[in-house]
Design a protein around this motif. Structure first.
Motif, mmCIF file in Angstrom:
data_model
loop_
_atom_site.group_PDB
_atom_site.id
_atom_site.type_symbol
_atom_site.label_atom_id
_atom_site.label_comp_id
_atom_site.label_asym_id
_atom_site.label_seq_id
_atom_site.Cartn_x
_atom_site.Cartn_y
_atom_site.Cartn_z
ATOM 1 N N GLY A 72 -79.948 -13.346 -2.232
ATOM 2 C CA GLY A 72 -79.204 -14.561 -2.545
ATOM 3 C C GLY A 72 -78.663 -14.639 -3.953
ATOM 4 O O GLY A 72 -77.973 -15.607 -4.296
ATOM 5 N N ASN A 74 -76.228 -14.229 -7.013
ATOM 6 C CA ASN A 74 -74.768 -14.179 -7.003
ATOM 7 C C ASN A 74 -74.241 -14.118 -8.430
ATOM 8 O O ASN A 74 -74.973 -13.790 -9.354
ATOM 9 C CB ASN A 74 -74.196 -15.378 -6.217
ATOM 10 N N GLY A 75 -72.975 -14.431 -8.612
ATOM 11 C CA GLY A 75 -72.368 -14.345 -9.928
ATOM 12 C C GLY A 75 -71.974 -12.913 -10.263
ATOM 13 O O GLY A 75 -72.172 -11.990 -9.469
ATOM 14 N N GLU A 76 -71.431 -12.730 -11.445
ATOM 15 C CA GLU A 76 -71.000 -11.397 -11.874
ATOM 16 C C GLU A 76 -72.180 -10.432 -11.886
ATOM 17 O O GLU A 76 -73.231 -10.709 -12.466
ATOM 18 C CB GLU A 76 -70.384 -11.464 -13.275
ATOM 19 N N GLY A 78 -74.216 -9.939 -9.686
ATOM 20 C CA GLY A 78 -75.374 -10.461 -8.952
ATOM 21 C C GLY A 78 -76.542 -10.813 -9.837
ATOM 22 O O GLY A 78 -77.698 -10.618 -9.447
ATOM 23 N N GLU A 86 -74.147 -25.393 -3.097
ATOM 24 C CA GLU A 86 -72.948 -24.800 -3.674
ATOM 25 C C GLU A 86 -71.859 -25.850 -3.854
ATOM 26 O O GLU A 86 -71.004 -25.728 -4.735
ATOM 27 C CB GLU A 86 -72.443 -23.660 -2.775
ATOM 28 N N GLN A 126 -77.804 -22.375 -12.198
ATOM 29 C CA GLN A 126 -77.721 -20.914 -12.238
ATOM 30 C C GLN A 126 -78.773 -20.414 -13.220
ATOM 31 O O GLN A 126 -78.627 -20.567 -14.433
ATOM 32 C CB GLN A 126 -76.327 -20.462 -12.681
#
Length: 257
Positions: A72, A74-76, A78, A86, A126
């Protein structure tokens, strides 16, 4: 009064003045150290950063190894562990180190407000994990705790385990999180987390290289230390007027627009 007596008194006054100056300087240094330690887990100078980089290279798996992101992420690259819906209109980015006392202080003050806002679907967080204290203080508890947190993310129990780690944070100089046994023991405080799969993940350092990669991203960023807490790109941790109530108002206002 004789010249000898006058000279003796003048010399005594000079010695007293010099001693007072030394004491004042020592007091200023002591106050600066106390403020620095309580306010922020700060990045070192060039030498300190060199130690962080050197330690990172020695991590099991190494920065050059294949970085296995937790489920799960994510982002640049991961490197983000997301918490919350979300669809939430506000995003809080938290760069943190599980050994960092200032990170614990932030968590202790803001934890309930962040949970309230994420549960309501108004805020998504995040989480980005850092190993700053390993570099500054020695040991590997920051990395191992971050790996264990990533293992908890695999099991769908990151938020709960995240909170347990901070509630049981050892003293900054105590590398208690460097022991896998302690990290597994703490998993027992989270329903359903202490499984064979979680234990293997912790003991094998499954996400070590991912943690190193995350820390490298922090080192490349324009950050002064941990925690760095960004709301819409603004470092709210640096805002001395910030409170949980103010954060809540900001998030709720953003959700009305």
């Amino acid at each position: 009064m004789s010249e000898t007596n006058r000279e003796g008194k003048r010399t005594a006054r000079e010695r007293l003045a010099a001693e007072r100056a030394r004491q004042n300087a020592a007091d200023k240094r002591r106050r600066a150290l106390i403020v620095g330690a309580s306010a922020l887990c700060v990045l070192g100078l060039a030498a300190g950063v060199g130690v962080v980089a050197a330690n990172a290279g020695k991590d099991d798996g190494g920065a050059s190894g294949r970085a296995m992101a937790p489920s799960g992420a994510n982002g640049e690259d991961g490197l983000v562990i997301p918490v919350g819906r979300e669809s939430a209109r506000s995003t809080l980015t938290v760069w943190e180190d599980f050994r960092c006392p200032a990170c614990k202080s932030f968590e202790d003050v803001y934890r309930s407000t962040i949970h309230e806002l994420t549960d309501a679907g108004k805020l998504k967080v995040q989480y980005r994990l850092v190993t700053l204290i390993d570099g500054n203080m020695g040991g590997n508890g920051s990395r191992k705790a971050a790996n264990a947190a990533a293992c908890a993310q695999d099991a769908g129990r990151f938020p709960e385990y995240h909170d347990v780690l901070y509630k049981n944070q050892p003293a900054e100089t105590d590398d208690a999180f460097g022991g896998n046994g302690r990290l597994i023991e703490l998993a027992g405080q989270v329903d359903g987390l202490d499984t064979d799969t979680f234990r293997r993940c912790v003991e094998d350092g499954t996400h070590d290289s991912w943690v190193v990669k995350s820390n490298n991203a922090f080192q490349k960023g324009d950050f002064s230390g941990t925690p760095t807490v960004l709301l819409g790109g603004t470092n709210i941790y640096a805002d001395r007027s910030m409170t949980p109530a103010k954060l809540k108002r900001m998030v709720e206002t953003a959700n009305k627009t």
